[in-house]
Design an enzyme around this catalytic site. Structure first.
Site, PDB file in Angstrom:
ATOM      1  N   HIS A   1       0.794  -1.233   0.000  1.00 44.94           N
ATOM      2  CA  HIS A   1       0.000   0.000   0.000  1.00 44.94           C
ATOM      3  C   HIS A   1       0.827   1.284   0.000  1.00 44.94           C
ATOM      4  O   HIS A   1       0.287   2.359   0.252  1.00 44.94           O
ATOM      5  CB  HIS A   1      -0.926   0.012   1.218  1.00 44.94           C
ATOM      6  CG  HIS A   1      -2.013  -1.014   1.158  1.00 44.94           C
ATOM      7  ND1 HIS A   1      -2.975  -1.054   0.167  1.00 44.94           N
ATOM      8  CD2 HIS A   1      -2.290  -2.073   1.977  1.00 44.94           C
ATOM      9  CE1 HIS A   1      -3.802  -2.064   0.381  1.00 44.94           C
ATOM     10  NE2 HIS A   1      -3.401  -2.708   1.461  1.00 44.94           N
TER      11      HIS A   1
ATOM     12  N   ARG B   1       5.953  -6.350   3.601  1.00 49.49           N
ATOM     13  CA  ARG B   1       4.637  -6.799   3.143  1.00 49.49           C
ATOM     14  C   ARG B   1       4.676  -6.728   1.623  1.00 49.49           C
ATOM     15  O   ARG B   1       4.711  -5.649   1.036  1.00 49.49           O
ATOM     16  CB  ARG B   1       3.502  -5.936   3.694  1.00 49.49           C
ATOM     17  CG  ARG B   1       2.153  -6.394   3.141  1.00 49.49           C
ATOM     18  CD  ARG B   1       0.981  -6.020   4.009  1.00 49.49           C
ATOM     19  NE  ARG B   1       0.729  -4.580   4.044  1.00 49.49           N
ATOM     20  CZ  ARG B   1      -0.295  -4.022   4.695  1.00 49.49           C
ATOM     21  NH1 ARG B   1      -1.157  -4.791   5.367  1.00 49.49           N
ATOM     22  NH2 ARG B   1      -0.459  -2.717   4.707  1.00 49.49           N
TER      23      ARG B   1
ATOM     24  N   ASP C   1      15.881 -12.072  -0.655  1.00 54.95           N
ATOM     25  CA  ASP C   1      17.254 -11.942  -1.152  1.00 54.95           C
ATOM     26  C   ASP C   1      17.853 -10.594  -0.756  1.00 54.95           C
ATOM     27  O   ASP C   1      19.057 -10.483  -0.519  1.00 54.95           O
ATOM     28  CB  ASP C   1      17.291 -12.079  -2.670  1.00 54.95           C
ATOM     29  CG  ASP C   1      17.394 -13.528  -3.143  1.00 54.95           C
ATOM     30  OD1 ASP C   1      17.427 -14.432  -2.279  1.00 54.95           O
ATOM     31  OD2 ASP C   1      17.442 -13.751  -4.362  1.00 54.95           O
TER      32      ASP C   1
ATOM     33  N   GLU D   1      -7.565 -11.986   5.703  1.00 52.13           N
ATOM     34  CA  GLU D   1      -8.301 -10.748   5.432  1.00 52.13           C
ATOM     35  C   GLU D   1      -9.690 -10.964   4.843  1.00 52.13           C
ATOM     36  O   GLU D   1     -10.395  -9.999   4.572  1.00 52.13           O
ATOM     37  CB  GLU D   1      -7.487  -9.871   4.472  1.00 52.13           C
ATOM     38  CG  GLU D   1      -6.085  -9.557   4.971  1.00 52.13           C
ATOM     39  CD  GLU D   1      -5.303  -8.688   4.002  1.00 52.13           C
ATOM     40  OE1 GLU D   1      -5.406  -7.459   4.119  1.00 52.13           O
ATOM     41  OE2 GLU D   1      -4.610  -9.256   3.126  1.00 52.13           O
TER      42      GLU D   1
ATOM     43  N   ASP E   1      -9.567  -4.930   6.198  1.00 49.62           N
ATOM     44  CA  ASP E   1     -10.073  -5.671   5.041  1.00 49.62           C
ATOM     45  C   ASP E   1     -11.123  -6.692   5.445  1.00 49.62           C
ATOM     46  O   ASP E   1     -12.100  -6.912   4.716  1.00 49.62           O
ATOM     47  CB  ASP E   1      -8.929  -6.367   4.318  1.00 49.62           C
ATOM     48  CG  ASP E   1      -8.232  -5.473   3.310  1.00 49.62           C
ATOM     49  OD1 ASP E   1      -8.934  -4.724   2.614  1.00 49.62           O
ATOM     50  OD2 ASP E   1      -7.003  -5.515   3.222  1.00 49.62           O
TER      51      ASP E   1
END
Length: 257
Positions: free
Chosen positions: A44, A69, A83, A148, A174
């Site tokens: 987001h 996230r 990584d 969610e 959500d």
């Protein structure tokens, strides 16, 4: 930094926040706060791969665990975050055991799983042996599945029981929207949280959520949460700025009185 997974698994009360500003200075400042971890919000907020890489480098240099996230539950998104040196990933919209198994596989080395490269930041830029990198991944990599949707709640027991999933993260906003609600205080939401809590507890997995402040964390502690993602630096900056602006303006009112 390497003890974060163990601390989480032990049920230690841990506080972090979402980072919305893709800048190394934000990580540097928040590292002074005493927070246990940060979560770079690639879903987001306007993080690209380069800025996630830079922020993870700063977190690593300062010994501050940083999760990412990811924007979607794909092997590529998971691989790139890990990584680059992420302590772990938070994966949105995990609504089935099949999806949980797929992201767990993508986050761990093995046949058909995370691709191995010894030249990454995670691997110490070719300074660690293959055995060392594999062992470190087993001991340190964290995978949190975000629940969610009602479908995720219904499958939460199977998701929690999935090998390689280290915790369940309830997304109250959500989930409330999916339930047709306009706030995060409905009895239906509380019942869904309780169901996910039972699933996490039965599987011995960590239980996490987002809260806007400490007061909400205290209120929701009854569900068994031990991992709190508290607000974001945006929310904290805005709160502080509003309080200061109102305070300065009140000085004028006081002098006129």
């Amino acid at each position: 930094m390497g003890q974060f997974k163990a601390r989480m698994a032990a049920g230690e009360m841990l506080a972090g926040t979402f980072v919305k500003t893709p800048a190394i200075e934000m990580v540097e400042v928040l590292a002074l706060s005493g927070l246990d971890f940060l979560c770079l919000d690639g879903e987001h907020a306007p993080f690209d791969r380069g800025r996630i890489d830079a922020c993870l480098a700063m977190g690593g240099a300062l010994g501050l665990p940083c999760l990412v996230r990811v924007p979607e539950a794909t092997p590529v998104a998971v691989l790139q975050a890990l990584d680059a040196g992420a302590t772990g990933v938070v994966v949105p919209h995990v609504d089935s055991a099949e999806k949980a198994a797929a992201i767990a596989k993508a986050a761990h080395f093995g046949h058909g799983g995370r691709g191995f490269a010894g030249s990454t930041r995670w691997a110490g830029y070719a300074t660690q042996s293959m055995g060392e990198v594999l062992a470190r991944s087993r001991e340190e990599t964290v995978v949190l599945a975000q629940i969610e949707e009602p479908e995720g709640v219904a499958a939460s027991a199977e998701i929690a029981a999935t090998a390689g999933i280290d915790g369940l993260f309830v997304g109250p906003a959500d989930l409330s929207v999916a339930l047709g609600k306009t706030d995060q205080a409905s009895p239906e939401l509380m019942a869904q949280i309780e169901q996910v809590a039972a699933s996490a507890k039965a599987a011995g997995k960590a239980f996490a959520t987002f809260v806007p402040n400490v007061a909400k964390a205290q209120e929701w502690r009854r569900f068994g949460f031990s991992l709190f993602f508290v607000a974001s630096e945006h929310a904290w900056m805005l709160k502080g700025a509003k309080e200061t602006a109102a305070g300065i303006k009140s000085l004028s009112d006081a002098s006129e009185a």
